[in-house]
Write a protein that holds these residues in place. Structure first.
Motif, PDB file in Angstrom:
ATOM      1  N   UNK A  89       0.831  -1.204   0.000  1.00  0.00           N
ATOM      2  CA  UNK A  89       0.000   0.000   0.000  1.00  0.00           C
ATOM      3  C   UNK A  89       0.871   1.262   0.000  1.00  0.00           C
ATOM      4  N   UNK A  90       1.967   1.242   0.745  1.00  0.00           N
ATOM      5  CA  UNK A  90       2.886   2.389   0.737  1.00  0.00           C
ATOM      6  C   UNK A  90       3.400   2.661  -0.670  1.00  0.00           C
ATOM      7  N   UNK A  91       3.753   1.609  -1.376  1.00  0.00           N
ATOM      8  CA  UNK A  91       4.251   1.768  -2.747  1.00  0.00           C
ATOM      9  C   UNK A  91       3.169   2.384  -3.627  1.00  0.00           C
ATOM     10  N   UNK A  92       1.946   1.898  -3.499  1.00  0.00           N
ATOM     11  CA  UNK A  92       0.832   2.443  -4.282  1.00  0.00           C
ATOM     12  C   UNK A  92       0.624   3.918  -3.976  1.00  0.00           C
ATOM     13  N   UNK A  93       0.605   4.264  -2.700  1.00  0.00           N
ATOM     14  CA  UNK A  93       0.379   5.660  -2.313  1.00  0.00           C
ATOM     15  C   UNK A  93       1.519   6.556  -2.792  1.00  0.00           C
ATOM     16  N   UNK A 100       5.190  11.986  -1.551  1.00  0.00           N
ATOM     17  CA  UNK A 100       6.614  11.645  -1.646  1.00  0.00           C
ATOM     18  C   UNK A 100       6.947  10.808  -0.431  1.00  0.00           C
ATOM     19  N   UNK A 101       7.624   9.708  -0.666  1.00  0.00           N
ATOM     20  CA  UNK A 101       7.978   8.786   0.410  1.00  0.00           C
ATOM     21  C   UNK A 101       9.459   8.460   0.307  1.00  0.00           C
ATOM     22  N   UNK A 102      10.151   8.602   1.428  1.00  0.00           N
ATOM     23  CA  UNK A 102      11.573   8.267   1.481  1.00  0.00           C
ATOM     24  C   UNK A 102      11.826   7.394   2.696  1.00  0.00           C
ATOM     25  N   UNK A 103      12.804   6.508   2.561  1.00  0.00           N
ATOM     26  CA  UNK A 103      13.198   5.640   3.669  1.00  0.00           C
ATOM     27  C   UNK A 103      14.605   6.038   4.095  1.00  0.00           C
ATOM     28  N   UNK A 104      14.772   6.164   5.389  1.00  0.00           N
ATOM     29  CA  UNK A 104      16.075   6.439   5.977  1.00  0.00           C
ATOM     30  C   UNK A 104      16.613   5.116   6.507  1.00  0.00           C
ATOM     31  N   UNK A 105      17.539   4.485   5.775  1.00  0.00           N
ATOM     32  CA  UNK A 105      18.016   3.154   6.175  1.00  0.00           C
ATOM     33  C   UNK A 105      18.895   3.194   7.424  1.00  0.00           C
ATOM     34  N   UNK A 106      18.901   2.075   8.123  1.00  0.00           N
ATOM     35  CA  UNK A 106      19.743   1.940   9.319  1.00  0.00           C
ATOM     36  C   UNK A 106      21.196   2.273   9.005  1.00  0.00           C
ATOM     37  N   UNK A 107      21.639   1.921   7.801  1.00  0.00           N
ATOM     38  CA  UNK A 107      23.047   2.089   7.438  1.00  0.00           C
ATOM     39  C   UNK A 107      23.489   3.547   7.384  1.00  0.00           C
ATOM     40  N   UNK A 108      22.557   4.490   7.373  1.00  0.00           N
ATOM     41  CA  UNK A 108      22.925   5.909   7.325  1.00  0.00           C
ATOM     42  C   UNK A 108      23.404   6.421   8.677  1.00  0.00           C
ATOM     43  N   UNK A 159      16.668  15.070   7.561  1.00  0.00           N
ATOM     44  CA  UNK A 159      16.216  13.676   7.431  1.00  0.00           C
ATOM     45  C   UNK A 159      16.007  13.307   5.969  1.00  0.00           C
ATOM     46  N   UNK A 160      15.388  14.195   5.208  1.00  0.00           N
ATOM     47  CA  UNK A 160      15.128  13.863   3.805  1.00  0.00           C
ATOM     48  C   UNK A 160      16.425  13.820   2.993  1.00  0.00           C
ATOM     49  N   UNK A 161      17.398  14.634   3.381  1.00  0.00           N
ATOM     50  CA  UNK A 161      18.686  14.604   2.685  1.00  0.00           C
ATOM     51  C   UNK A 161      19.475  13.333   3.017  1.00  0.00           C
ATOM     52  N   UNK A 162      19.311  12.826   4.242  1.00  0.00           N
ATOM     53  CA  UNK A 162      20.002  11.603   4.648  1.00  0.00           C
ATOM     54  C   UNK A 162      19.313  10.356   4.107  1.00  0.00           C
ATOM     55  N   UNK A 163      18.028  10.452   3.807  1.00  0.00           N
ATOM     56  CA  UNK A 163      17.239   9.300   3.352  1.00  0.00           C
ATOM     57  C   UNK A 163      17.567   8.950   1.902  1.00  0.00           C
ATOM     58  N   UNK A 164      17.158   7.748   1.533  1.00  0.00           N
ATOM     59  CA  UNK A 164      17.270   7.328   0.138  1.00  0.00           C
ATOM     60  C   UNK A 164      16.362   8.197  -0.731  1.00  0.00           C
ATOM     61  N   UNK A 165      16.731   8.414  -1.977  1.00  0.00           N
ATOM     62  CA  UNK A 165      15.818   9.116  -2.887  1.00  0.00           C
ATOM     63  C   UNK A 165      14.510   8.315  -3.023  1.00  0.00           C
ATOM     64  N   UNK A 166      13.434   8.965  -3.432  1.00  0.00           N
ATOM     65  CA  UNK A 166      12.142   8.273  -3.515  1.00  0.00           C
ATOM     66  C   UNK A 166      12.159   6.974  -4.335  1.00  0.00           C
ATOM     67  N   UNK A 167      12.813   6.958  -5.485  1.00  0.00           N
ATOM     68  CA  UNK A 167      12.800   5.731  -6.303  1.00  0.00           C
ATOM     69  C   UNK A 167      13.531   4.586  -5.593  1.00  0.00           C
ATOM     70  N   UNK A 168      14.661   4.877  -4.975  1.00  0.00           N
ATOM     71  CA  UNK A 168      15.385   3.844  -4.222  1.00  0.00           C
ATOM     72  C   UNK A 168      14.593   3.424  -2.991  1.00  0.00           C
ATOM     73  N   UNK A 169      13.874   4.362  -2.396  1.00  0.00           N
ATOM     74  CA  UNK A 169      13.042   4.042  -1.238  1.00  0.00           C
ATOM     75  C   UNK A 169      11.957   3.037  -1.619  1.00  0.00           C
ATOM     76  N   UNK A 170      11.311   3.263  -2.767  1.00  0.00           N
ATOM     77  CA  UNK A 170      10.269   2.340  -3.211  1.00  0.00           C
ATOM     78  C   UNK A 170      10.841   0.957  -3.491  1.00  0.00           C
TER      79      UNK A 170
END
Length: 182
Positions: A89-93, A100-108, A159-170
């Motif tokens: 559902x997140x991907x659909x939204x 706009x959805x971004x993921x901030x991975x643990x590795x950051x 946070x958004x600068x540290x997160x993955x870009x939207x396409x990589x987040x999806x």
């Protein structure tokens, strides 16, 4: 406030934000919170949450930008089936033009927003009306002073600068969703 704002930016540490939750995920969160005891109260809260989501898809939808930590994807809520459906559902939204959805991975590693989740609400025409909301188990805290809002705007930008870009987040969300498949 959500009904009249033009945009929401949110940083979430452990939960999918309410405006992006499926009914099943929202129900599981509500039951786990133990704040609502009867099935009727739980049903009512889930219905309200789903109605609120119309702000993302209805006429004149608000602009919504969420930065989620990787923990949001990996904290299994409601079991594997519910969690897999929630991530799909997140991907659909996120494919909607106003979301706009971004993921901030643990590795950051460490970053300025690590402490608590928050929402920044922006209102049409009057920046002085912008608000910050932090939710706690004891209730919501609203901040409206310009210096407070500016602080959270800077935190969100970091946070958004540290997160993955939207396409990589999806891509990451889709990969984690597959991990919940039987």
């Amino acid at each position: 406030m959500e009904a009249i704002c033009e945009s929401i930016r949110t940083y979430q540490v452990q939960l999918v934000p309410g405006l992006l939750q499926t009914a099943e995920y929202g129900r599981a969160v509500t039951v786990a919170s133990r704040a609502w005891r009867t099935p009727e109260e739980i049903d009512q809260l889930v219905r309200v949450r789903l109605t609120r989501q119309e702000r993302l898809t209805g006429e004149a939808p608000l602009t919504y930008w969420a930065v989620l930590t990787e923990g949001v994807l990996r904290q299994q809520v409601g079991g594997p089936e519910v969690m897999g459906a929630q991530l799909r559902h997140l991907v659909t939204m996120a494919r909607q033009p106003n979301v706009t959805l971004q993921v901030l991975p643990f590795s950051r590693g460490a970053h300025a927003s690590m402490y608590d989740p928050y929402l920044l609400l922006t209102f049409p025409q009057m920046a002085s009306l912008d608000l910050v909301l932090t939710e706690t188990p004891a209730g919501n805290i609203w901040m409206e002073r310009e210096s407070e809002v500016a602080c959270y705007q800077a935190l969100f930008d970091g946070a958004r600068m540290a997160a993955l870009p939207p396409t990589e987040s999806l891509t990451l969300i889709q990969q984690v969703a597959e991990e919940y498949e039987p």
